[in-house]
Write a protein that holds these residues in place. Structure first.
Motif, short mmCIF file in Angstrom:
data_model
loop_
_atom_site.label_atom_id
_atom_site.label_comp_id
_atom_site.label_asym_id
_atom_site.label_seq_id
_atom_site.Cartn_x
_atom_site.Cartn_y
_atom_site.Cartn_z
N ASN A 1 -0.10 -1.90 -8.69
CA ASN A 1 -0.69 -0.19 -9.26
C ASN A 1 -0.43 -0.59 -10.37
N GLY B 1 -1.61 6.66 -8.26
CA GLY B 1 -1.95 5.20 -7.38
C GLY B 1 -0.56 4.43 -7.75
N ARG C 1 2.60 6.72 -6.84
CA ARG C 1 2.96 6.75 -5.77
C ARG C 1 3.86 4.91 -5.22
N GLN C 2 3.75 4.43 -5.84
CA GLN C 2 3.71 3.48 -6.69
C GLN C 2 5.92 3.26 -6.16
N ASP D 1 0.79 -1.06 0.11
CA ASP D 1 0.34 -0.15 -0.03
C ASP D 1 0.83 1.22 -0.06
N THR E 1 0.40 4.14 -0.59
CA THR E 1 -0.52 5.59 -0.05
C THR E 1 0.15 5.81 1.61
#
Length: 338
Positions: free
Chosen positions: A188, A161, A164-165, A100, A102
């Motif tokens: 993602n 997303g 961010r990954q 994750d 985030t």
């Protein structure tokens, strides 16, 4: 695996205290990783893969209890580490890409601040070497991040997303020490970016001799990226073998079920899948945890927990159907059921 392992998890138990009682998630999990070795950890969601790696990093929740087992990293017991020694493990020796992104990024700091701090904390920046910012920008560029100089000034909420990954992957790759753990690192990402990132990880392992653990649901990715695979079910390793042996001679009924669940590119036939679901960790089966879903269940499966039987060199299976089978060469002497 030659020489002493860089990581050795021995008979690890992890329980979680919850309102309904105690969830016995890990039940004697064992795993070893050699120097420069690429190891895959596969299994269904909820079988304990991420919990195992969080135990290695000592970042389990406060509700977690470790009643038994050892985690040895380069010969030192991680469960006994304190203070600076534990910080050095997390910052300089072991890197992890979490599933994750985030939850892995602080929303009040820019991407640049977070990557630079991670690089500085890792101790890989020397006086005469590249600056932390230059290393961070290059790491983002290697992960196919568009306009990495601009991204350095962005906050996590300003990125998608997948972006961010890639930031999390870039941070881990820029600070990778002796061992890199990747927990579903390409979940993602687009297919083209996924291939590029996996190739980057492969290059890191090859060039720097970094040991690698890949947690994944994708057996195809595990086949391309790993030397050896651990198949995990409900908190326990049920089969261990070199990657090619797992795909050519799968022996545990659960491993066979996973392979039969893979869609065929030819379109011939339907995926069989595995009936049932993971058992409750509050009240797990008394014997083999897979027996309620197993089509070849034996009477002893319901009463006893099967140990890992070595059926060939480097090939172990936790199934009573192989308890009288002698070990031979990998892939030989394995009268696989199914």
């Amino acid at each position: 695996m030659d020489g002493d392992p860089i990581l050795s998890i021995e008979d690890l138990h992890v329980w979680f205290k919850v309102y309904g009682g105690v969830m016995k998630v890990l039940e004697g999990a064992s795993l070893t990783v050699g120097l420069g070795e690429r190891v895959g950890l596969v299994g269904e969601s909820g079988c304990g893969k991420t919990t195992t790696m969080k135990a290695v990093l000592r970042i389990l929740s406060k509700q977690a209890v470790v009643p038994a087992g050892r985690i040895l990293f380069q010969g030192r017991d991680v469960l006994k580490m304190r203070g600076r020694e534990l910080q050095a493990l997390r910052g300089q020796k072991l890197s992890m890409i979490f599933q994750d992104p985030t939850a892995s990024l602080n929303p009040v700091f820019t991407i640049g601040e977070q990557i630079r701090d991670a690089i500085k904390y890792s101790g890989f920046v020397s006086r005469n070497g590249p600056k932390a910012r230059d290393i961070a920008v290059q790491a983002l560029r290697d992960c196919a991040m568009p306009d990495p100089e601009r991204i350095m000034n962005n906050y996590p909420f300003q990125l998608s997303g997948g972006m961010r990954q890639r930031v999390c992957i870039a941070t881990a790759l820029a600070t990778a020490g002796s061992l890199l753990v990747a927990d579903e690192p390409t979940t993602n990402l687009d297919v083209t970016i996924q291939d590029q990132v996996l190739e980057l990880m492969h290059s890191l392992v090859q060039e720097k001799g970094t040991s690698f653990i890949l947690i994944t649901h994708s057996l195809g990715v595990a086949r391309e990226m790993t030397d050896r695979i651990y198949v995990m079910y409900a908190g326990r390793m049920v089969e261990v073998a070199p990657t090619e042996v797992i795909f050519e001679h799968p022996c545990h009924p659960y491993t066979q079920g996973l392979l039969h669940s893979i869609p065929k590119l030819t379109g011939e036939g339907m995926m069989e899948g595995i009936p049932g679901r993971l058992p409750s960790y509050l009240n797990p089966p008394s014997g083999c945890r897979f027996y309620p879903r197993c089509a070849q269940v034996l009477p002893e499966c319901q009463a006893q927990k099967p140990p890992l039987f070595e059926i060939a060199k480097g090939h172990q299976v936790a199934c009573f159907r192989y308890q009288n089978q002698s070990a031979g060469s990998p892939g030989e002497g394995c009268e696989c059921i199914g």
